[in-house]
Scaffold this motif. Structure first.
Motif, PDB file in Angstrom:
ATOM      1  N   VAL A   6       0.837  -1.207   0.000  1.00 11.27           N
ATOM      2  CA  VAL A   6       0.000   0.000   0.000  1.00 11.27           C
ATOM      3  C   VAL A   6       0.871   1.256   0.000  1.00 11.27           C
ATOM      4  O   VAL A   6       0.590   2.222  -0.715  1.00 11.27           O
ATOM      5  N   VAL A   7       1.958   1.232   0.778  1.00 11.43           N
ATOM      6  CA  VAL A   7       2.841   2.398   0.828  1.00 11.43           C
ATOM      7  C   VAL A   7       3.405   2.702  -0.553  1.00 11.43           C
ATOM      8  O   VAL A   7       3.404   3.846  -1.011  1.00 11.43           O
ATOM      9  N   LEU A   8       3.858   1.649  -1.242  1.00  9.49           N
ATOM     10  CA  LEU A   8       4.420   1.860  -2.582  1.00  9.49           C
ATOM     11  C   LEU A   8       3.362   2.399  -3.535  1.00  9.49           C
ATOM     12  O   LEU A   8       3.605   3.340  -4.290  1.00  9.49           O
ATOM     13  N   ALA A   9       2.170   1.806  -3.473  1.00  7.90           N
ATOM     14  CA  ALA A   9       1.087   2.268  -4.344  1.00  7.90           C
ATOM     15  C   ALA A   9       0.744   3.720  -4.043  1.00  7.90           C
ATOM     16  O   ALA A   9       0.548   4.530  -4.956  1.00  7.90           O
ATOM     17  N   ALA A  10       0.716   4.059  -2.744  1.00 14.71           N
ATOM     18  CA  ALA A  10       0.371   5.427  -2.347  1.00 14.71           C
ATOM     19  C   ALA A  10       1.399   6.411  -2.887  1.00 14.71           C
ATOM     20  O   ALA A  10       1.056   7.488  -3.367  1.00 14.71           O
ATOM     21  N   ARG A  11       2.699   6.021  -2.851  1.00 16.04           N
ATOM     22  CA  ARG A  11       3.740   6.918  -3.367  1.00 16.04           C
ATOM     23  C   ARG A  11       3.524   7.194  -4.846  1.00 16.04           C
ATOM     24  O   ARG A  11       3.638   8.327  -5.298  1.00 16.04           O
ATOM     25  N   ARG A  12       3.230   6.137  -5.594  1.00 21.14           N
ATOM     26  CA  ARG A  12       3.009   6.319  -7.037  1.00 21.14           C
ATOM     27  C   ARG A  12       1.806   7.229  -7.271  1.00 21.14           C
ATOM     28  O   ARG A  12       1.835   8.114  -8.118  1.00 21.14           O
ATOM     29  N   PHE A  13       0.757   6.984  -6.496  1.00 23.67           N
ATOM     30  CA  PHE A  13      -0.458   7.770  -6.656  1.00 23.67           C
ATOM     31  C   PHE A  13      -0.174   9.239  -6.353  1.00 23.67           C
ATOM     32  O   PHE A  13      -0.609  10.132  -7.085  1.00 23.67           O
ATOM     33  N   GLU A  14       0.599   9.478  -5.282  1.00 22.16           N
ATOM     34  CA  GLU A  14       0.939  10.850  -4.924  1.00 22.16           C
ATOM     35  C   GLU A  14       1.646  11.548  -6.074  1.00 22.16           C
ATOM     36  O   GLU A  14       1.351  12.687  -6.404  1.00 22.16           O
ATOM     37  N   ARG A  15       2.593  10.826  -6.686  1.00 25.91           N
ATOM     38  CA  ARG A  15       3.321  11.424  -7.800  1.00 25.91           C
ATOM     39  C   ARG A  15       2.381  11.674  -8.976  1.00 25.91           C
ATOM     40  O   ARG A  15       2.451  12.669  -9.656  1.00 25.91           O
ATOM     41  N   PHE A  16       1.456  10.723  -9.151  1.00 19.00           N
ATOM     42  CA  PHE A  16       0.538  10.793 -10.284  1.00 19.00           C
ATOM     43  C   PHE A  16      -0.349  12.034 -10.221  1.00 19.00           C
ATOM     44  O   PHE A  16      -0.559  12.707 -11.227  1.00 19.00           O
ATOM     45  N   ILE A  17      -0.882  12.358  -9.040  1.00 19.71           N
ATOM     46  CA  ILE A  17      -1.816  13.480  -8.989  1.00 19.71           C
ATOM     47  C   ILE A  17      -1.161  14.781  -8.523  1.00 19.71           C
ATOM     48  O   ILE A  17      -1.821  15.795  -8.399  1.00 19.71           O
ATOM     49  N   SER A  18       0.150  14.744  -8.279  1.00 20.73           N
ATOM     50  CA  SER A  18       0.806  15.954  -7.810  1.00 20.73           C
ATOM     51  C   SER A  18       0.859  17.008  -8.922  1.00 20.73           C
ATOM     52  O   SER A  18       0.985  16.696 -10.094  1.00 20.73           O
ATOM     53  N   LEU A  19       0.731  18.283  -8.535  1.00 21.66           N
ATOM     54  CA  LEU A  19       0.814  19.384  -9.488  1.00 21.66           C
ATOM     55  C   LEU A  19       1.836  20.384  -8.964  1.00 21.66           C
ATOM     56  O   LEU A  19       2.106  20.396  -7.763  1.00 21.66           O
ATOM     57  N   PRO A  20       2.377  21.242  -9.852  1.00 23.06           N
ATOM     58  CA  PRO A  20       3.258  22.289  -9.335  1.00 23.06           C
ATOM     59  C   PRO A  20       2.511  23.104  -8.282  1.00 23.06           C
ATOM     60  O   PRO A  20       1.385  23.527  -8.522  1.00 23.06           O
TER      61      PRO A  20
END
Ligand SMILES: Nc1ncnc2c1ncn2[C@@H]1O[C@H](COP(=O)(O)OP(=O)(O)O)[C@@H](O)[C@H]1O
Ligand SMILES: [Mg+2]
Lengths: 217, 222, 245
Positions: free
Chosen positions: B203-217
């Motif tokens: 879950v932690v790994l998935a959450a990290r990817r998700f965070e990167r995915f929806i992150s904006l400047p």
């Protein structure tokens, strides 16, 4: 037996719950403080250990760790009393969270203040005791209240290892009277009252020792 | 071969079924808890002071009382009124009420950090309250709360182990069963701990990817 | 008839009078600047005119209709008044182009393609076209304010309100924004602009309104107000403004 009767019967068992909570939080605070102080040393092996500790104890469910400690350890010849088991379990876990909270708060202490303290001739220990700790502790208060609440909410697990706290009282009362609905409702209310009382206590203490400009948001 | 490993192999189908129930419960309550959290958060923004008070009381009550009490209240208390719910139903309702309260609090915290002039700009442009919420507030507070919200998912995963206390046959319940049949308690609970550790890591790994995915400047959370 | 007629506008906050009976007219094609010491009620006046703040009493007649009366379509009124804020107030989760098109699509109900064409056209006019896919966090202050002006203008408002549009900018960025507003002035866009910047006031206005403590003290063209006014409040204000520059 009226609803107030139920409340009164259960409230008598609240002492054990509060005792377990305070003992566990104290253990957690000690562990958290120790770990965050260790962290300031910045030794490679130590930071690896700290990382592993927080990762492991933030990943294992409370109930699993409690069963491992109470039912599992005797298999290795280590026998621990129910009370020590729950305090150890909650202390290890909340220690991991509190270490993170303290670490974050410590990062917020002004570098120039530390520098000024060092320049005035304080050693590392003194800098920590007189400069870092007082600021860090105040900034950690919201986090500590959260952690305290979490611990309080996990104390009912103590019944699974046979500690006579209010959850256990409520369960035996429910079995005897078959009035689980009122009993568990009363139980919820009692937990809520304990929670509110402690939050109020912390808030009063926080206000009393507040320093202008140093209050956490 | 170690007799305990042998038992694990023998009980494999049961363990898998337990794992499945654990994951089902986690996924359901993570979704319902998120939806519920957004709804409760919306209510905290409503101007009506009565509704506001009730919403605050709801959040405070569920943050201040143990999940286990809510589960017992529904599982052992409701039959008194002739209402019998399955363990899964009780768990889903209990978790959802709890998780919603926490998620609402995270979203409200993020909301307090928003630029209020921006919300005024939306009103000045002619957006309705509900449109401002959906188009301006929600996309921002969700992004800002991603770390807290994903932490909550991890918390949910761990807390599903509580459900075995109301006879839900999750992973932990199955491991208990093996332990009580072969008396290898230490090995059994150690196995449980390792499995949860592995699941949390995923879950932690998935959450990290998700965070990167929806992150904006301007919305970097790390 | 004036586009906006304000009559005897009063606004109380917690029993304290912030606006004490303001009357003012704004005609189509006219550009007015509102000046006055900090806290005298300028922002409150502006916000009363598009009902971001509900006036306590008095009338605001917008296109012949008293918008302070109940039953007025507040959102329609707001859609017809563009508003530019001191701190830009761009939607931070949207790109520059999306900031401009959001209102077009959701309020004006314009199709995405057309909205985006319109946005490109308007952004191009203020030199922001190349930045259209950037997020607010990636822009300088001047670029943000130009984007915010475009966001307001793209809605084809009847009038543009600006509340201290250059106060949060350094002189260089401020110049970029003044240039843009000056062009709007030359294009006869109806404007009502609050500013402390005497330079901006002079180059973007037909007349200047001076307000003090919730009342309008004077209204005149820049030269006469700056250099010929006998009112001590006005003299003092312009001396302090000059000190800052
Ligand atoms: N929402 C509000 N609630 C209470 N007082 C307010 C509010 N908005 C503005 N005020 C008060 O009204 C006065 C005028 O404010 P404002 O219109 O912002 O002044 P200006 O824009 O001229 O600097 C100030 O004293 C301010 O504190
Ligand atoms: Mg102002």
């Amino acid at each position: 037996m009226t609803f107030p009767d139920i409340m009164i019967i259960l409230a008598r068992g609240a002492g054990y719950t509060i005792l377990v909570t305070i003992a566990s939080v104290s253990a957690g605070l000690a562990a958290g403080l120790f770990l965050s102080v260790l962290g300031t040393l910045r030794w490679k092996a130590v930071s690896f250990f700290l990382g592993a500790y927080t990762y492991v104890f933030r990943s294992i469910p409370v109930l699993v760790l409690l069963f491992l400690v109470f039912f599992g350890l005797p298999g290795l010849g280590i026998r621990i009393s129910p009370f020590v088991s729950i305090v150890l379990t909650l202390g290890l876990i909340s220690g991991a969270y509190l270490a993170e909270i303290f670490r974050g708060a410590m990062a917020g202490v002004g570098q120039d203040e530390i520098l000024a303290a060092e320049a005035s001739g304080m050693n590392r220990m003194q800098v920590f005791l007189y400069i870092i700790f007082p600021q860090m502790f105040r900034m950690s208060i919201p986090g500590m209240i959260n952690e305290f609440t979490t611990v309080l909410k996990y104390t009912p697990f103590a019944y699974t290892v046979g500690i006579p706290e209010i959850m256990k009282e409520a369960m035996s009362l429910a079995v005897m009277t078959l009035r689980g609905l009122e009993i568990y409702l009363a139980l919820g209310i009692i937990y809520f009252i304990i929670y509110r009382l402690f939050v109020m206590l912390f808030m009063t203490l926080e206000k009393k020792y507040r320093i202008p400009g140093l209050a956490p948001e | 071969m170690d007799p305990f490993i042998n038992d694990l192999i023998v009980y494999w189908p049961q363990l898998l079924a337990g794992l499945e129930r654990t994951l089902i419960l986690m996924v359901i309550v993570s979704l319902t808890g998120l939806a519920g959290g957004v709804c409760v958060f919306y209510l905290t923004l409503v101007k009506s002071s009565i509704l506001h008070k009730w919403t605050e009381a709801y959040i405070s009550f569920f943050i201040g009382t143990p999940l286990l009490v809510h589960l017992f209240l529904m599982y052992y208390g409701l039959p008194q009124l002739g209402i019998r719910l399955s363990a899964l139903t009780v768990a889903v309702i209990g978790f959802t009420l709890n998780v919603s309260a926490y998620n609402a609090r995270y979203l409200a915290t993020a909301y307090n950090g928003l630029d209020k002039e921006e919300l005024e700009a939306a009103r000045a442009q002619g957006f309705k309250h509900s449109e401002t919420f959906r188009l301006i507030i929600l996309p921002q507070v969700m992004r800002l709360s991603v770390p807290s919200l994903t932490n909550q998912v991890i918390q949910n995963l761990k807390d599903t182990s509580v459900a075995f206390l109301i006879q839900y046959h999750d992973l932990f319940a199955q491991i208990q069963e093996i332990a009580s049949s072969n008396f290898h308690f230490f090995k059994a609970y150690m196995t449980a701990a390792l499995v949860y550790l592995a699941l949390v890591s995923i879950v932690v790994l998935a959450a990290r990817r998700f965070e990167r995915f929806i992150s904006l400047p301007g919305f970097e959370t790390h | 008839m004036a586009l906006i007629q304000v009559r005897n506008l009063v606004k109380k906050f917690d029993g304290r009078d912030v606006l004490k009976g303001v009357s003012i007219d704004l005609y189509k094609g006219q550009a007015k600047v509102l000046m006055g010491t900090s806290g005298c009620g300028k922002s409150t006046l502006l916000r009363c005119l598009n009902l971001l703040v509900q006036p306590t009493s008095g009338q605001v007649i917008f296109k012949g209709e008293d918008i302070t009366l109940p039953g007025v379509d507040v959102r329609k009124v707001r859609g017809e008044i563009g508003f530019v804020f001191q701190h830009f107030a761009l939607y931070r989760h949207l790109t520059v182009e999306e900031n401009v098109t959001l209102g077009l699509r959701k309020i004006k109900k314009i199709k995405s393609r057309e909205a985006s064409e319109k946005a490109s056209y308007e952004l191009n006019r203020v030199g922001m076209f190349e930045h259209r896919n950037k997020y607010p966090a990636q822009l300088s202050g001047g670029q943000k304010q130009r984007a915010a002006i475009v966001r307001a203008l793209a809605m084809d408002p009847d009038v543009l309100f600006l509340d201290e549009p250059t106060s949060a900018l350094d002189p260089q960025m401020s110049r970029e924004v003044v240039t843009v507003i000056n062009r709007l002035f030359l294009d006869n866009i109806t404007m009502f602009c609050v500013t402390h910047d005497a330079f901006l006031a002079k180059y973007i206005s037909d007349s200047i309104v001076f307000m003090d403590d919730g009342v309008i003290v004077a209204e005149d063209i820049a030269e006469r107000l700056f250099y010929e006014s006998a009112d001590p409040r006005i003299k003092q204000f312009f001396m302090s403004v000059a000190d800052h520059r």
